[in-house]
Write an enzyme that holds these catalytic residues in place. Structure first.
Site, PDB file in Angstrom:
ATOM      1  N   ASP A   1       0.810  -1.217   0.000  1.00 19.23           N
ATOM      2  CA  ASP A   1       0.000   0.000   0.000  1.00 19.23           C
ATOM      3  C   ASP A   1       0.848   1.275   0.000  1.00 19.23           C
ATOM      4  OD1 ASP A   1      -2.279   1.490   0.021  1.00 19.23           O
ATOM      5  OD2 ASP A   1      -2.743   1.165   2.128  1.00 19.23           O
TER       6      ASP A   1
ATOM      7  N   HIS B   1       2.803   2.848  -8.891  1.00 19.22           N
ATOM      8  CA  HIS B   1       2.654   1.397  -9.014  1.00 19.22           C
ATOM      9  C   HIS B   1       3.909   0.783  -9.643  1.00 19.22           C
ATOM     10  CE1 HIS B   1      -1.329   1.747  -7.548  1.00 19.22           C
ATOM     11  NE2 HIS B   1      -1.835   2.330  -8.617  1.00 19.22           N
TER      12      HIS B   1
ATOM     13  N   LEU C   1      11.432 -20.379  -2.982  1.00 22.95           N
ATOM     14  CA  LEU C   1      10.508 -19.358  -2.481  1.00 22.95           C
ATOM     15  C   LEU C   1       9.226 -19.466  -3.294  1.00 22.95           C
ATOM     16  CD1 LEU C   1       9.689 -16.790  -0.907  1.00 22.95           C
ATOM     17  CD2 LEU C   1      10.813 -15.443  -2.674  1.00 22.95           C
TER      18      LEU C   1
HETATM   19  C1  FPP Z   1      -2.143   0.147  -3.155  1.00 22.07           C
HETATM   20  O1  FPP Z   1      -1.617   1.447  -3.213  1.00 22.07           O
HETATM   21  C2  FPP Z   1      -1.572  -0.647  -4.220  1.00 22.07           C
HETATM   22  C3  FPP Z   1      -2.278  -1.220  -5.222  1.00 22.07           C
HETATM   23  C4  FPP Z   1      -3.733  -1.092  -5.341  1.00 22.07           C
HETATM   24  C5  FPP Z   1      -1.579  -1.982  -6.268  1.00 22.07           C
HETATM   25  C6  FPP Z   1      -0.360  -2.751  -5.841  1.00 22.07           C
HETATM   26  C7  FPP Z   1       0.311  -3.156  -7.070  1.00 22.07           C
HETATM   27  C8  FPP Z   1       1.632  -3.146  -7.325  1.00 22.07           C
HETATM   28  C9  FPP Z   1       2.681  -2.848  -6.339  1.00 22.07           C
HETATM   29  C10 FPP Z   1       2.101  -3.424  -8.714  1.00 22.07           C
HETATM   30  C11 FPP Z   1       1.492  -4.649  -9.309  1.00 22.07           C
HETATM   31  C12 FPP Z   1       2.444  -5.728  -9.289  1.00 22.07           C
HETATM   32  C13 FPP Z   1       2.261  -6.924  -9.866  1.00 22.07           C
HETATM   33  C14 FPP Z   1       3.344  -7.904  -9.836  1.00 22.07           C
HETATM   34  C15 FPP Z   1       1.018  -7.342 -10.519  1.00 22.07           C
HETATM   35  P1  FPP Z   1      -2.612   2.655  -3.442  1.00 22.07           P
HETATM   36  O2  FPP Z   1      -2.664   2.920  -4.894  1.00 22.07           O
HETATM   37  O3  FPP Z   1      -3.922   2.340  -2.797  1.00 22.07           O
HETATM   38  O4  FPP Z   1      -1.865   3.791  -2.692  1.00 22.07           O
HETATM   39  P2  FPP Z   1      -2.528   5.026  -1.950  1.00 22.07           P
HETATM   40  O5  FPP Z   1      -3.286   4.456  -0.783  1.00 22.07           O
HETATM   41  O6  FPP Z   1      -1.354   5.822  -1.534  1.00 22.07           O
HETATM   42  O7  FPP Z   1      -3.403   5.722  -2.941  1.00 22.07           O
END
Ligand code: FPP
Length: 231
Positions: free
Chosen positions: A10, A27, A121
């Site tokens: 997150d 991301h 892993l």
């Molecule tokens: C939450 O941060 C994160 C997500 C919804 C996406 C997580 C995805 C990745 C790290 C990349 C994808 C990787 C693969 C391998 C498929 P947020 O966007 O909710 O952050 P915020 O709360 O600061 O807005």
């Protein structure tokens, strides 16, 4: 040492916002953090790593962001296969695959097939995943089995129920990490986290490093797990 670490990745959006970048850039930086953490887990000897990449609720985000996440997923699977295979990482996906765009499904399936023989892993990526949905799906399968006379309601024990979840061979997480200052489970591995130790940090996921992982593991080692007993 925790055998299984789960992570809610997150804070990507806020990381990007602070830099005046589009959320997709956050991301992308999040994928880099994932690479670091996969390597660190391997170095530490952690056997299972499960990460939340896209929830069943994330479809509510703007189409542009959803598309960016799906493209990143395809890119990750295609680019990482060789590295992960060479490092002995087995990759697989949990979630509703049928609801994912074709290219994501294909890339994920190929990555899973090509690394199926690995076991150093176990990296599990939750994509279009929701904990309640996973539980509902198991209940539906069991209801069908009872209806067709394959089993009786009394046969449904916790173990039988768990055997209908997405990845029944994976042990429950010992440690759940959530960065970015949020302190909730957000529909991640609801069944599996019944006795999981939680570790929160205010660092945003794209800034998460091997050091943060080590800190979480050190904290975990100091905790006394009682599983409802007296320890
Ligand atoms: C939450 O941060 C994160 C997500 C919804 C996406 C997580 C995805 C990745 C790290 C990349 C994808 C990787 C693969 C391998 C498929 P947020 O966007 O909710 O952050 P915020 O709360 O600061 O807005």
């Amino acid at each position: 040492l925790p055998k299984h670490v789960a992570i809610i990745m997150d804070g990507n959006g806020r990381w990007a916002q602070r830099r005046g970048l589009p959320r997709a850039a956050g991301h992308r930086a999040g994928v880099e953090a994932l690479r670091r953490v996969v390597a660190a887990c391997k170095d530490l000897g952690i056997e299972y790593l499960t990460v939340f990449a896209f929830s069943t609720e994330n479809w509510k985000r703007p189409g542009e962001e959803v598309d960016a996440l799906m493209s990143l997923a395809v890119e990750y699977f295609n680019r990482e296969i060789d590295v992960l295979r060479a490092r002995g990482v087995r990759i697989r996906v949990i979630g509703d695959m049928s609801g994912l765009p074709g290219p994501v499904r294909e890339a994920a399936t190929r990555a899973a097939q090509e690394t199926a023989g690995n076991s150093t892993l176990n990296l599990t990526i939750a994509l279009n995943y929701g904990g309640r949905m996973e539980i509902c799906r198991a209940a539906r399968e069991l209801a069908s089995a009872v209806k067709s006379g394959e089993m009786n309601p009394e046969d449904i024990t916790e173990d039988v129920f768990a055997s209908r979840l997405y990845a029944p061979d994976i042990p429950d997480p010992d440690l759940l990490i959530r960065p970015s200052g949020e302190m909730r489970i957000s529909n991640f591995l609801l069944w599996q986290c019944a006795y999981t130790e939680m570790w929160f940090s205010s660092v945003l996921w794209p800034d998460f490093s091997a050091e943060h992982l080590k800190q979480a593991v050190e904290d975990f080692r100091r905790r006394q797990r009682r599983f409802g007993g007296l320890g």
